[in-house]
Design an enzyme around this catalytic site. Structure first.
Site, PDB file in Angstrom:
ATOM      1  N   ALA A 191       0.838  -1.191   0.000  1.00 29.56           N
ATOM      2  CA  ALA A 191       0.000   0.000   0.000  1.00 29.56           C
ATOM      3  C   ALA A 191       0.876   1.244   0.000  1.00 29.56           C
ATOM      4  O   ALA A 191       2.058   1.198   0.337  1.00 29.56           O
ATOM      5  CB  ALA A 191      -0.911  -0.004   1.229  1.00 29.56           C
TER       6      ALA A 191
ATOM      7  N   GLY B  55      -0.228  -5.308   1.102  1.00 26.95           N
ATOM      8  CA  GLY B  55      -1.558  -5.389   0.505  1.00 26.95           C
ATOM      9  C   GLY B  55      -1.587  -6.133  -0.809  1.00 26.95           C
ATOM     10  O   GLY B  55      -2.616  -6.684  -1.198  1.00 26.95           O
TER      11      GLY B  55
ATOM     12  N   GLU C 148      -1.725  -9.729   0.176  1.00 28.69           N
ATOM     13  CA  GLU C 148      -3.053 -10.001   0.715  1.00 28.69           C
ATOM     14  C   GLU C 148      -4.108 -10.085  -0.392  1.00 28.69           C
ATOM     15  O   GLU C 148      -5.018 -10.911  -0.327  1.00 28.69           O
ATOM     16  CB  GLU C 148      -3.420  -8.927   1.742  1.00 28.69           C
ATOM     17  CG  GLU C 148      -2.587  -9.047   3.015  1.00 28.69           C
ATOM     18  CD  GLU C 148      -2.821  -7.911   3.984  1.00 28.69           C
ATOM     19  OE1 GLU C 148      -3.226  -8.181   5.123  1.00 28.69           O
ATOM     20  OE2 GLU C 148      -2.583  -6.737   3.595  1.00 28.69           O
TER      21      GLU C 148
ATOM     22  N   GLU D  88       4.730  -5.598   7.089  1.00 27.67           N
ATOM     23  CA  GLU D  88       4.084  -4.529   7.855  1.00 27.67           C
ATOM     24  C   GLU D  88       4.662  -4.294   9.242  1.00 27.67           C
ATOM     25  O   GLU D  88       4.620  -3.164   9.762  1.00 27.67           O
ATOM     26  CB  GLU D  88       2.574  -4.815   7.975  1.00 27.67           C
ATOM     27  CG  GLU D  88       1.785  -4.549   6.710  1.00 27.67           C
ATOM     28  CD  GLU D  88       1.703  -5.750   5.794  1.00 27.67           C
ATOM     29  OE1 GLU D  88       0.839  -5.767   4.904  1.00 27.67           O
ATOM     30  OE2 GLU D  88       2.518  -6.699   5.968  1.00 27.67           O
TER      31      GLU D  88
END
Length: 258
Positions: free
Chosen positions: A66, A109, A112, A132
């Site tokens: 992200a 992300g 994911e 993260e």
């Protein structure tokens, strides 16, 4: 629909969604997530869409996470709202097959999103990870849960706590991806896989997805009850009659999804 952030291509029933931000390794921001949601809105009501491929522009990155510039302003309410997690739930629950064609880095992300897809194939140069914790947060778009279910608790703990990047061959060995191919073969292989699935009964594919997904989170006895009920529905379908009839008559079936 295609924009500066995303390009789409619908060919022979396969909708390819390409994240188009190569200057930031196809990193996700709020606008990209909104546009993916809008594309899903259209695809859900478009019967010509038989499957979806997610990929990124170029060969360096699928989605390198992200956009971190927004992280500094996130509050507890943003965590509870979980907009990315909700979008990925939509991808996981999409009625038709979804596939992540991982061309390079799939981080945060991006990893994911790939895990929310039904299928994942990777190019030989792929690197997959959830870094993260280096930012003082955790994988909050389903990462802690989907990774554990895909590769087991021990491997998930290793990847999440260390934040290490897993190369394509190791991702294949641990079951995080199901195929590894040369970069130039990635999209062709993705289309070949989905073409093969599209030739099968669409109602059986839809229900098989549902049974696998919900059965995996239940005990085996409950999962088999879900399986039994789904099979009962399929036994009464026009597609079952067509599939069995075509097999006996040695012809190609003409499924209608009914």
């Amino acid at each position: 629909m295609s924009t500066e952030l995303l390009t789409t291509d619908l060919t022979d029933g396969l909708l390819t969604i390409t994240i188009n931000r190569p200057e930031v390794r196809n990193a996700l921001n709020a606008d990209v997530l909104t546009e993916i949601g809008e594309i899903l809105d259209h695809a859900e009501s478009d019967d010509s869409v038989q499957a979806i491929i997610f990929t990124g522009t170029g060969e360096k990155a699928f989605i390198a996470g992200a956009d971190i510039s927004g992280l500094v302003n996130y509050t507890a309410l943003d965590g509870l709202n979980a907009s990315m997690q909700k979008l990925y739930d939509r991808i996981e629950n999409f009625q038709r097959p979804t596939l992540a064609a991982i061309n390079g880095y799939a981080l945060g992300g991006g990893c994911e999103l790939a895990m929310a897809c039904d299928l994942r194939i990777a190019s030989t140069n792929a690197q997959i990870g959830l870094p993260e914790t280096a930012l003082g947060v955790l994988p909050g778009a389903g990462g802690t849960q989907r990774l554990t279910r895909l590769v087991g608790r021990g491997r998930a703990v290793d990847m999440i706590l260390s934040g290490r990047f897993v190369p394509a061959d190791e991702a294949l060995q641990m079951g995080l991806v199901t195929r590894v191919v040369a970069p130039e073969e990635l999209l062709g292989t993705a289309r070949e896989i989905l073409d093969g699935i599209a030739a099968r009964g669409p109602l059986s594919i839809r229900l098989a997805k549902l049974v696998i997904r919900h059965g995996a989170d239940a005990d085996q006895a409950t999962g088999q009850i879900i399986e039994r009920l789904a099979q009962s529905l399929l036994y009464q379908s026009e597609d079952k009659a067509e599939g069995a009839g075509a097999f006996l008559e040695k012809r190609t079936p003409r499924f209608t999804g009914q």
